[in-house]
Write a protein that holds these residues in place. Sequence first.
Motif, PDB file in Angstrom:
ATOM      1  N   ALA A  40       0.865  -1.175   0.000  1.00 12.31           N
ATOM      2  CA  ALA A  40       0.000   0.000   0.000  1.00 12.31           C
ATOM      3  C   ALA A  40       0.905   1.230   0.000  1.00 12.31           C
ATOM      4  O   ALA A  40       2.059   1.171   0.449  1.00 12.31           O
ATOM      5  CB  ALA A  40      -0.887  -0.009   1.238  1.00 12.31           C
ATOM      6  N   LEU A  41       0.400   2.343  -0.485  1.00  9.53           N
ATOM      7  CA  LEU A  41       1.209   3.546  -0.617  1.00  9.53           C
ATOM      8  C   LEU A  41       1.897   3.967   0.683  1.00  9.53           C
ATOM      9  O   LEU A  41       3.095   4.260   0.669  1.00  9.53           O
ATOM     10  CB  LEU A  41       0.380   4.698  -1.197  1.00  9.53           C
ATOM     11  N   PRO A  42       1.211   3.977   1.830  1.00 11.93           N
ATOM     12  CA  PRO A  42       1.907   4.381   3.058  1.00 11.93           C
ATOM     13  C   PRO A  42       3.102   3.471   3.392  1.00 11.93           C
ATOM     14  O   PRO A  42       4.127   3.945   3.871  1.00 11.93           O
ATOM     15  CB  PRO A  42       0.838   4.293   4.140  1.00 11.93           C
ATOM     16  N   VAL A  43       2.964   2.188   3.123  1.00 10.15           N
ATOM     17  CA  VAL A  43       4.065   1.251   3.377  1.00 10.15           C
ATOM     18  C   VAL A  43       5.194   1.500   2.384  1.00 10.15           C
ATOM     19  O   VAL A  43       6.374   1.507   2.753  1.00 10.15           O
ATOM     20  CB  VAL A  43       3.582  -0.212   3.302  1.00 10.15           C
ATOM     21  N   VAL A  45       5.967   4.295   0.958  1.00  6.55           N
ATOM     22  CA  VAL A  45       6.630   5.543   1.353  1.00  6.55           C
ATOM     23  C   VAL A  45       7.566   5.295   2.529  1.00  6.55           C
ATOM     24  O   VAL A  45       8.693   5.803   2.551  1.00  6.55           O
ATOM     25  CB  VAL A  45       5.586   6.644   1.673  1.00  6.55           C
ATOM     26  N   ARG A  46       7.121   4.503   3.518  1.00  7.00           N
ATOM     27  CA  ARG A  46       7.994   4.183   4.662  1.00  7.00           C
ATOM     28  C   ARG A  46       9.219   3.394   4.223  1.00  7.00           C
ATOM     29  O   ARG A  46      10.333   3.652   4.690  1.00  7.00           O
ATOM     30  CB  ARG A  46       7.214   3.401   5.721  1.00  7.00           C
ATOM     31  N   VAL A  55       9.886   6.015  -3.867  1.00  9.40           N
ATOM     32  CA  VAL A  55       8.933   4.945  -4.146  1.00  9.40           C
ATOM     33  C   VAL A  55       9.089   4.499  -5.596  1.00  9.40           C
ATOM     34  O   VAL A  55       9.095   3.302  -5.899  1.00  9.40           O
ATOM     35  CB  VAL A  55       7.486   5.416  -3.864  1.00  9.40           C
ATOM     36  N   LYS A  77      10.863  12.180   0.638  1.00 17.14           N
ATOM     37  CA  LYS A  77      11.264  12.280   2.024  1.00 17.14           C
ATOM     38  C   LYS A  77      10.529  13.389   2.752  1.00 17.14           C
ATOM     39  O   LYS A  77      10.117  13.247   3.882  1.00 17.14           O
ATOM     40  CB  LYS A  77      12.779  12.520   2.134  1.00 17.14           C
ATOM     41  N   SER A  79       7.608  14.556   2.126  1.00 16.67           N
ATOM     42  CA  SER A  79       6.170  14.304   2.263  1.00 16.67           C
ATOM     43  C   SER A  79       5.894  13.131   3.195  1.00 16.67           C
ATOM     44  O   SER A  79       4.753  12.879   3.524  1.00 16.67           O
ATOM     45  CB  SER A  79       5.537  14.054   0.902  1.00 16.67           C
ATOM     46  N   ALA A  80       6.911  12.425   3.593  1.00 12.51           N
ATOM     47  CA  ALA A  80       6.717  11.255   4.470  1.00 12.51           C
ATOM     48  C   ALA A  80       6.549  11.656   5.914  1.00 12.51           C
ATOM     49  O   ALA A  80       6.912  12.649   6.386  1.00 12.51           O
ATOM     50  CB  ALA A  80       7.914  10.307   4.334  1.00 12.51           C
TER      51      ALA A  80
END
Length: 80
Positions: A40-43, A45-46, A55, A77, A79-80
Motif C-alpha cells: 500500500a502507498l503508506p508502506v 513511502v515508509r 517509491v 522524504k 512528504s513522508a
Amino acid sequence: MSNLRKAIEERGLTQAQVAEALGLSSSRLSQYVTGKRRPALPVAVRLAAYLGTSVEQLFCDDLPNDALGDGAQREVKSSA
C-alpha cells in the motif's frame, strides 16, 4: 533482481532487519521483494524513506536508476 532487493542489499541490510525496523512481517516484505504483492502507498513511502530512495525507484521497474535524480528523492522524504 528487484529494485527493492537491490536497495536492501546495497545498504548491507537483511530483509529481516528492514521488516523489523518498519513493523512488517518478514513474509510480507518477502512478497514485496519478489513482486508477489505491491505494498500500500503508506508502506511504500515508509520503505523508500527508510532506504533513502524514492517509491518510484523501488517499485517502478521501467525506470532507469538515475531517471528521477535527487529532487524526486527529496520530495518523497519531505512528504513522508
